[in-house]
Every structure is written in C-alpha cells, then in structure tokens.
Design a protein around this motif. Sequence first.
Motif, PDB file in Angstrom:
ATOM      1  N   GLU A 196       0.812  -1.216   0.000  1.00  0.00           N
ATOM      2  CA  GLU A 196       0.000   0.000   0.000  1.00  0.00           C
ATOM      3  C   GLU A 196       0.843   1.264   0.000  1.00  0.00           C
ATOM      4  OE1 GLU A 196      -2.591  -0.273   3.328  1.00  0.00           O
ATOM      5  OE2 GLU A 196      -3.929  -1.733   2.382  1.00  0.00           O
ATOM      6  N   GLN A 197       2.072   1.184   0.487  1.00  0.00           N
ATOM      7  CA  GLN A 197       2.946   2.357   0.532  1.00  0.00           C
ATOM      8  C   GLN A 197       4.371   1.953   0.198  1.00  0.00           C
ATOM      9  OE1 GLN A 197       2.379   4.167   4.468  1.00  0.00           O
ATOM     10  NE2 GLN A 197       1.218   5.816   3.525  1.00  0.00           N
ATOM     11  N   THR A 218       1.584   6.337  -2.064  1.00  0.00           N
ATOM     12  CA  THR A 218       0.428   5.698  -1.430  1.00  0.00           C
ATOM     13  C   THR A 218      -0.580   5.332  -2.504  1.00  0.00           C
ATOM     14  OG1 THR A 218       0.742   7.020   0.576  1.00  0.00           O
ATOM     15  CG2 THR A 218      -1.374   5.927   0.308  1.00  0.00           C
ATOM     16  N   PRO A 224      -3.900   2.051  -3.383  1.00  0.00           N
ATOM     17  CA  PRO A 224      -4.622   0.875  -2.871  1.00  0.00           C
ATOM     18  C   PRO A 224      -3.793  -0.393  -3.074  1.00  0.00           C
ATOM     19  CG  PRO A 224      -6.081   2.249  -4.198  1.00  0.00           C
ATOM     20  CD  PRO A 224      -4.694   2.784  -4.388  1.00  0.00           C
ATOM     21  N   ALA A 225      -3.945  -1.340  -2.148  1.00  0.00           N
ATOM     22  CA  ALA A 225      -3.146  -2.569  -2.215  1.00  0.00           C
ATOM     23  C   ALA A 225      -3.444  -3.378  -3.460  1.00  0.00           C
ATOM     24  CB  ALA A 225      -3.393  -3.414  -0.967  1.00  0.00           C
TER      25      ALA A 225
END
Length: 277
Positions: free
Chosen positions: A80-81, A250, A252-253
């Motif tokens: 996600e990051q 950042t 979304p996964a």
Amino acid sequence: MEVTGLNHAVFDVNIDSAEAIEMQSNTPPVFSNQNVITAQPPGGTQQTRRPIPVSTQDWISTPRSQLTALSGSHFLGNVEQLEIQQIVDLSTLLGRSGKSSQYRVKVPKAETLFLAVEEKPENRSNGFNFFSLIRSDYTLNIFDQCGEPAFVMKINFKWPRSLVNLRKVTVGSSNFIGTVEENFSIIGPNFTVYNEAREPLCNIFGPNVCGCCMYREAEFQVISIDGTHQIASLMHLWDSTIHDYTFLITFPADTDVKLKSLLLAAVFLLERMYFNQ
C-alpha cells in the motif's frame, strides 16, 4: 619296522585331526543369534544444524511451490505504501564520491524491497562539464532482495526542454511495461502514465508552481484518466527520523503491479527534475 613306524605316524595324525574336529563342533558359531539394529551408533562429535535463513512461522500450504521465481513487479503485490530514500554517505556530502546515486525502495518502517543504482556511463567524468548538463539519458537499474535485476528505468533528460523534447521515463522488466511522459504546461507539473500499448492509464498533477520554485515538501496527485477520482499520491516529505527528504507513494493494495512500477518510475523522474541536488 619301517612300515610299522609309518602306520604309527599316520595314526597320530588322525588323532590330532579328530581332536580338532571335536573342538570345532563344541565351539558355538559366531553369529548364533540374530542381531537387529534399532538405532544408528552415535558419532564422535555432533554439530548443530545451521538455521534456515527464512522465517518458518505462519507458513500456509498452497498448491503453488513457495520457491517459484517471481519477476520484479510481483514484489509490489499487496503493498500500500512505498518509501524511497536516497543513500548518502559522508564522501557524497563532501563531493568526493565517485559512486553513482543509489536509492532504497522500502515499505515504511519495514523491509527493503529494491535497491536503485544509477548506471554511470564510462565517458562521464566525475567533475563538472558542459556535457553533464545536456546528457540525454539517466538510467536506473532496480535490483530486488536477491540482487537480481527487477526493472530498468531510462529517463530521457535532455536540456533545455522544448515542446517536442519533454522529459519521460521508460520502464522495462522482462518485458516492456510502459512510460511516464511530461505534458507541456505553463505552470505546474503535468504527466501522463502510459501502458505498453501506449494507452493512457492516469495523469499526475503537481502543485501550481513553476518547476524552478518547487516546494521542498510537495504532493503530486495521481488522477484517473477521466478526471473523476484520485488513484494514488506521490509526496515529497521531510523525515525527522533520518533527517532527510524522502518520497512516499500511497496507493490501494489491489492496484495493478504494473501501474505501481510505473508510479515508482514517476517518482524517480520527479526526483531528478525537481529535488535532486
């Protein structure tokens, strides 16, 4: 007399042979009982087994082998990051380093996923020269945790810019992935992300300031191609832990790993254009 003596000798020999046979018949056989080995005999020295260099906790049984080789983009799955830090040592700060620029790509407060190393051309000198201002290529080799090449990012960085000579970065792995290209804009950074078929995936917009006056802390928004929603964000921030600026991505996964790799390339392009010193 001679015959008698001969017979006596033969008789003595027969007595000795009979006694030998009798002794053998009374001696029990060596392997009279059946021996069954139930355990291996202990060795002279026992050495402890070397620990396995991976965590064996919380393993999940899957039909796919856990030793399957993955390409570089697969390391970005479910992430996600991403945090991008430039690796700076004392010799670099003093201007005495002949090393190429290096960056660490990691999950914030967690493991390092990639190491980005600038490919230094052989004809490029360490000192200042005019050609260092107008060089057309800036190549980054991205290596995974195993030291294997994951991506190759080529940044077209010709100077000065013109309407037909805008900056872009090309991303490849085992196959061509796509590009991130600068769009002409009077004020504020503007980029478009393209896939391998040159289909636009999204746009990147920065603060509404001139590039030469870019804020040290800035956010670049990744907007869908139809302009309806934000997909991700690229932020240049001050990290008080390492006392340096870092880039934070950042998203979304479940974002496609190819798009994640293109946004990672966009960060290196932005770093080179606005924040590299």
